[in-house]
Design a protein around this motif. Structure first.
Motif, PDB file in Angstrom:
ATOM      1  N   ASP A  11      -0.136   2.211  -4.272  1.00  0.00           N
ATOM      2  CA  ASP A  11      -1.151   1.374  -4.930  1.00  0.00           C
ATOM      3  C   ASP A  11      -2.261   2.183  -5.585  1.00  0.00           C
ATOM      4  O   ASP A  11      -3.270   1.636  -6.036  1.00  0.00           O
ATOM      5  CB  ASP A  11      -1.754   0.386  -3.928  1.00  0.00           C
ATOM      6  CG  ASP A  11      -2.482   1.082  -2.781  1.00  0.00           C
ATOM      7  OD1 ASP A  11      -2.454   2.339  -2.726  1.00  0.00           O
ATOM      8  OD2 ASP A  11      -3.069   0.378  -1.946  1.00  0.00           O
ATOM      9  N   GLY A  12      -2.112   3.512  -5.609  1.00  0.00           N
ATOM     10  CA  GLY A  12      -3.120   4.344  -6.258  1.00  0.00           C
ATOM     11  C   GLY A  12      -4.334   4.646  -5.409  1.00  0.00           C
ATOM     12  O   GLY A  12      -5.284   5.262  -5.893  1.00  0.00           O
ATOM     13  N   GLU A  19       0.804  -1.222   0.000  1.00  0.00           N
ATOM     14  CA  GLU A  19       0.000   0.000   0.000  1.00  0.00           C
ATOM     15  C   GLU A  19       0.843   1.281   0.000  1.00  0.00           C
ATOM     16  O   GLU A  19       0.495   2.254  -0.685  1.00  0.00           O
ATOM     17  CB  GLU A  19      -0.922   0.031   1.227  1.00  0.00           C
ATOM     18  CG  GLU A  19      -1.948  -1.085   1.277  1.00  0.00           C
ATOM     19  CD  GLU A  19      -1.373  -2.395   1.797  1.00  0.00           C
ATOM     20  OE1 GLU A  19      -1.954  -3.458   1.507  1.00  0.00           O
ATOM     21  OE2 GLU A  19      -0.330  -2.339   2.497  1.00  0.00           O
ATOM     22  N   VAL A  20       1.919   1.313   0.812  1.00  0.00           N
ATOM     23  CA  VAL A  20       2.642   2.566   1.014  1.00  0.00           C
ATOM     24  C   VAL A  20       4.148   2.342   1.011  1.00  0.00           C
ATOM     25  O   VAL A  20       4.631   1.231   1.243  1.00  0.00           O
ATOM     26  CB  VAL A  20       2.246   3.242   2.352  1.00  0.00           C
ATOM     27  CG1 VAL A  20       0.760   3.570   2.387  1.00  0.00           C
ATOM     28  CG2 VAL A  20       2.658   2.397   3.544  1.00  0.00           C
ATOM     29  N   ARG A  21       4.845   3.421   0.747  1.00  0.00           N
ATOM     30  CA  ARG A  21       6.295   3.472   0.946  1.00  0.00           C
ATOM     31  C   ARG A  21       6.568   4.531   2.004  1.00  0.00           C
ATOM     32  O   ARG A  21       5.996   5.624   1.968  1.00  0.00           O
ATOM     33  CB  ARG A  21       7.033   3.828  -0.338  1.00  0.00           C
ATOM     34  CG  ARG A  21       8.525   4.107  -0.111  1.00  0.00           C
ATOM     35  CD  ARG A  21       9.291   4.316  -1.402  1.00  0.00           C
ATOM     36  NE  ARG A  21       9.428   3.063  -2.125  1.00  0.00           N
ATOM     37  CZ  ARG A  21      10.224   2.897  -3.178  1.00  0.00           C
ATOM     38  NH1 ARG A  21      10.952   3.917  -3.625  1.00  0.00           N
ATOM     39  NH2 ARG A  21      10.293   1.743  -3.795  1.00  0.00           N
ATOM     40  N   VAL A  35      -3.008   7.118   7.788  1.00  0.00           N
ATOM     41  CA  VAL A  35      -1.703   6.746   8.342  1.00  0.00           C
ATOM     42  C   VAL A  35      -1.464   7.492   9.645  1.00  0.00           C
ATOM     43  O   VAL A  35      -1.729   8.697   9.751  1.00  0.00           O
ATOM     44  CB  VAL A  35      -0.573   7.058   7.333  1.00  0.00           C
ATOM     45  CG1 VAL A  35       0.793   6.845   7.965  1.00  0.00           C
ATOM     46  CG2 VAL A  35      -0.723   6.190   6.089  1.00  0.00           C
ATOM     47  N   ASP A  36      -0.979   6.748  10.630  1.00  0.00           N
ATOM     48  CA  ASP A  36      -0.506   7.326  11.891  1.00  0.00           C
ATOM     49  C   ASP A  36       1.012   7.121  11.965  1.00  0.00           C
ATOM     50  O   ASP A  36       1.523   6.053  11.620  1.00  0.00           O
ATOM     51  CB  ASP A  36      -1.144   6.640  13.098  1.00  0.00           C
ATOM     52  CG  ASP A  36      -2.655   6.600  13.030  1.00  0.00           C
ATOM     53  OD1 ASP A  36      -3.266   7.663  13.184  1.00  0.00           O
ATOM     54  OD2 ASP A  36      -3.204   5.489  12.814  1.00  0.00           O
ATOM     55  N   VAL A  60      -3.058   9.812   3.426  1.00  0.00           N
ATOM     56  CA  VAL A  60      -2.046   9.785   2.376  1.00  0.00           C
ATOM     57  C   VAL A  60      -2.765   9.473   1.075  1.00  0.00           C
ATOM     58  O   VAL A  60      -3.342   8.386   0.908  1.00  0.00           O
ATOM     59  CB  VAL A  60      -0.961   8.722   2.668  1.00  0.00           C
ATOM     60  CG1 VAL A  60       0.009   8.623   1.504  1.00  0.00           C
ATOM     61  CG2 VAL A  60      -0.229   9.058   3.963  1.00  0.00           C
ATOM     62  N   ARG A  61      -2.745  10.430   0.174  1.00  0.00           N
ATOM     63  CA  ARG A  61      -3.422  10.271  -1.112  1.00  0.00           C
ATOM     64  C   ARG A  61      -2.394   9.985  -2.202  1.00  0.00           C
ATOM     65  O   ARG A  61      -1.207  10.298  -2.048  1.00  0.00           O
ATOM     66  CB  ARG A  61      -4.225  11.522  -1.434  1.00  0.00           C
ATOM     67  CG  ARG A  61      -5.344  11.779  -0.420  1.00  0.00           C
ATOM     68  CD  ARG A  61      -6.129  13.049  -0.715  1.00  0.00           C
ATOM     69  NE  ARG A  61      -7.285  13.145   0.166  1.00  0.00           N
ATOM     70  CZ  ARG A  61      -7.240  13.635   1.404  1.00  0.00           C
ATOM     71  NH1 ARG A  61      -6.093  14.077   1.893  1.00  0.00           N
ATOM     72  NH2 ARG A  61      -8.339  13.673   2.145  1.00  0.00           N
TER      73      ARG A  61
END
Length: 693
Positions: free
Chosen positions: A141-142, A107-109, A147-148, A260-261
């Motif tokens: 992932d678009g 999902e995220v970096r 996010v915390d 986070v968009r």
């Protein structure tokens, strides 16, 4: 720019491939928050979440960071809470002023940057005891994710022993919220020693006031587990103070939350600092840190430090890029990575303070050696980094020694060894101290000081600084003229090998130092003295070539056939263009060295299989061509990558198996920058003689 990249799950070097970018060079320990011998925090593991960060001495200095992605917690830094899984770490970059970690899920970096703007031409910035931590979370992932982010550090940063009682408080400075912790006792400069951590002053955490930030000072478990489970932290500070640092482990914690968009990463910033109030005691006088010339305390410094972050980040990015490009240019692949690893290491083994007369003084510590402060034979190997970047800093390393040697307390005809035990620079403690010549290093230290003082004069183009202490230089030169060519039974800087008579490498040092003194005489208009000492140096060099010759190489000692040693002191004859010794002699010696190489380096001499990291770079710099330099350096790069001893870079290790022999985090690692000085146009580009920008 080719960054210093370590993909942590690729732990082996491809057969036949040079360590470097392609070979996944892996640092023995990673610099995180490295400013001075007390404020010095490293990761001793490949993964930042594999263990707590540690002080260079090895004691835990617990820093913890976590993230929650759509409610799922991951550890980024530190080994707690143990039931929270680490996020997969994909990359590490160690750059001169920055360390950058990256993690990724589907999902995220997440990127975490430790920025320490150690900029040698800006002393007021270099001296700031502040590291910036910058988190950036991006969607990969678009999709949009909630996010915390969490951070804490324990009060271990402010104690020598974890049983010491600590207290804490908080406040505001401008648009910043800050928290701090320190000992109740506050024993400022109360003790000296090697394996010590600071127990006076205060560790600070500061964050910008924003709607989403929360801060608290509370027990570690309460903060970490609440965040892992809910994304929150306790709302009220712990009132159970003072108490021992290890009693429910009080931590200073921060947390942020947000979306986070895909086109809008989340970026959060924090300042971690230390206010030591008073840094050094010099001849009975307390000296304050250099940055306190402008600011009353750390809260006052935090405001401009925060405001200047964008510009400092840009400046550090450019500095890192250009420095590593030139490192590759002068030393090839692998040398740039050694430079990146050694940069903060070296500055972090020194403390910049305001001297009694307002001039900068830069004090080194013999980390895990004997704890001495301002040791001349540590200043000497560390000096190339200051010769390269700022002559003002080079002067600051020797100024305390010169003032001490010029005082009535120092009664010997040679230069002193040290000024005491860190942080108390109240007079020599090594060997016979101030009372006898027993255990002294008379040829070593006198030669060191003359060589450094010539470097200062060469960079300045005059002897104004040297002239203030000319009576000392003249005395030390006369001592070397009498005692330097064939040194009596005595120690050299490699004192762990024991005393030795007729030391050929020490004789080279004396010979080169006399030529350096001759050059200073020439620069100052003392032409007859210049001619006399130059002639003497040439006579020494000619005699040396015959007395030290052992066929295909030169000896360890004049009276010992079949012996050899690294002649690293020769490097100044080449760099300064003194032309005392023929290039053919260096070529013969280098050809011999190449036949003595072991898997992890060139032994210091024939008596043992251990070697020195700094001296190997000096010895390799004797080479006339880059390929010979790289041949001698490849085993050093392999050692850095493969040593099983995960500590800040050592300068004393076994060349056959890459194991630690002793020492770590010492200032002498600054010596690896010497290769820059061997390329005149590069040295000219980097060296700085004026006031800070």
């Amino acid at each position: 720019m080719l960054p210093f990249v370590c993909e942590l799950f690729f732990s082996t070097i491809v057969a036949g491939q040079e360590p470097g970018i392609e070979g996944r060079l892996r640092p023995p320990a990673v610099p995180l928050v490295v400013h001075d011998p007390y404020f010095s925090i490293w990761s001793f593991t490949d993964g930042l979440a594999d263990d707590f960060p540690r002080h260079w001495t090895g004691r835990p200095h617990a820093l913890v960071s976590m993230v929650r992605v759509d409610g799922r917690p991951f550890r980024l830094m530190g080994s707690a809470p143990p039931d929270v899984p680490p996020m997969p770490q994909i990359e590490l970059e160690v750059l001169p002023t920055r360390t950058i970690y990256r993690w990724q899920t589907p999902e995220v970096r997440v990127t975490l940057t430790f920025l320490s703007p150690i900029l040698p031409r800006r002393l007021d910035v270099l001296a700031r005891p502040i590291t910036y931590l910058i988190w950036e979370v991006s969607a990969v992932d678009g999709h949009t994710h909630f996010v915390d982010i969490y951070y804490d550090n324990s009060a271990e940063l402010a104690v020598n022993e974890i049983t010491q009682p600590v207290t804490w408080d908080r406040g505001t400075s401008g648009n910043l919220l800050w928290m701090r912790a320190g000992t109740v006792e506050q024993p400022i400069l109360a003790k000296a020693g090697d394996d010590l951590r600071i127990d006076w002053g205060y560790a600070y955490v500061a964050v910008p006031k924003t709607p989403e930030v929360r801060t608290v000072i509370a027990a570690h478990d309460a903060c970490r587990r609440l965040f892992a489970g809910t994304g929150h932290i306790p709302s009220d500070d712990d009132r159970g103070k003072p108490r021992p640092a290890n009693e429910r482990w009080p931590v200073m914690a921060c947390a942020w939350s947000g979306h986070v968009r895909p086109d809008q990463p989340m970026v959060r910033k924090l300042l971690l600092g230390y206010d030591d109030i008073w840094s050094i005691q010099y001849m009975g006088t307390r000296l304050r840190p250099w940055w306190r010339r402008q600011f009353a305390d750390l809260p006052a410094l935090l405001v401009p430090a925060h405001e200047q972050l964008p510009d400092l980040l840009t400046e550090c990015e450019a500095w890192d890029r250009e420095l590593l490009e030139d490192a590759r240019r002068v030393g090839g692949s692998g040398y740039d990575q050694l430079v990146a690893l050694a940069y903060r290491h070296t500055f972090g083994a020194h403390k910049l303070v305001e001297g009694p007369s307002g001039e900068p003084m830069l004090f080194s510590k013999e980390c895990f050696s004997n704890g001495c402060i301002a040791t001349v034979d540590v200043i000497y190997p560390a000096s190339p980094i200051f010769m390269l970047f700022n002559n003002q800093l080079l002067k600051a390393t020797v100024l305390p020694v010169l003032e001490y040697a010029a005082s009535p307390r120092w009664k010997f005809p040679f230069a002193p060894h040290d000024l005491g035990t860190y942080p108390l620079a109240n007079g020599q403690v090594y060997g016979g101290g101030e009372t006898s010549e027993e255990g002294q290093m008379p040829v070593e230290e006198s030669g060191n000081m003359l060589i450094i003082m010539y470097a200062i004069s060469l960079i300045d183009g005059n002897t104004s600084f040297a002239g203030r202490y000319w009576h000392l230089l003249e005395k030390w030169a006369n001592y070397l003229a009498d005692k330097g060519f064939d040194p009596e039974h005595q120690l050299c800087t490699d004192d762990f090998t024991g005393p030795l008579a007729h030391n050929c490498n020490l004789s080279i040092k004396a010979t080169v130092a006399l030529a350096c003194y001759a050059e200073m005489c020439r620069l100052s208009g003392k032409l007859e003295e210049a001619k006399r000492f130059r002639k003497l140096a040439e006579e020494f060099a000619a005699k040396w070539l015959t007395a030290a010759d052992d066929g295909d190489h030169f000896r360890l000692a004049f009276d010992r056939r079949g012996t050899w040693s690294q002649k690293y002191n020769w490097v100044w004859d080449k760099i300064f263009g003194l032309n005392l010794f023929p290039a053919a002699a260096r070529a013969k010696e280098l050809a011999f060295y190449k036949r003595q190489l072991l898997p992890y380096g060139l032994p210091l001499d024939n008596r043992a299989l251990f070697t020195k990291t700094d001296w190997q770079v000096w010895t390799a710099t004797l080479a006339e061509d880059l390929e010979d330099f790289r041949t001698l350096m490849r085993p050093v790069y392999r050692f850095i990558n493969e040593t099983p001893d995960r500590v800040p870079l050592t300068d004393w290790y076994w060349a056959h198996d890459g194991r630690l022999r002793g020492f770590r985090a010492r200032p002498v690692i600054g010596g690896v920058f010497i290769k820059f000085l061997d390329v005149p146009n590069v040295w000219k580009k980097w060296r700085w003689t004026g006031e800070e920008k």
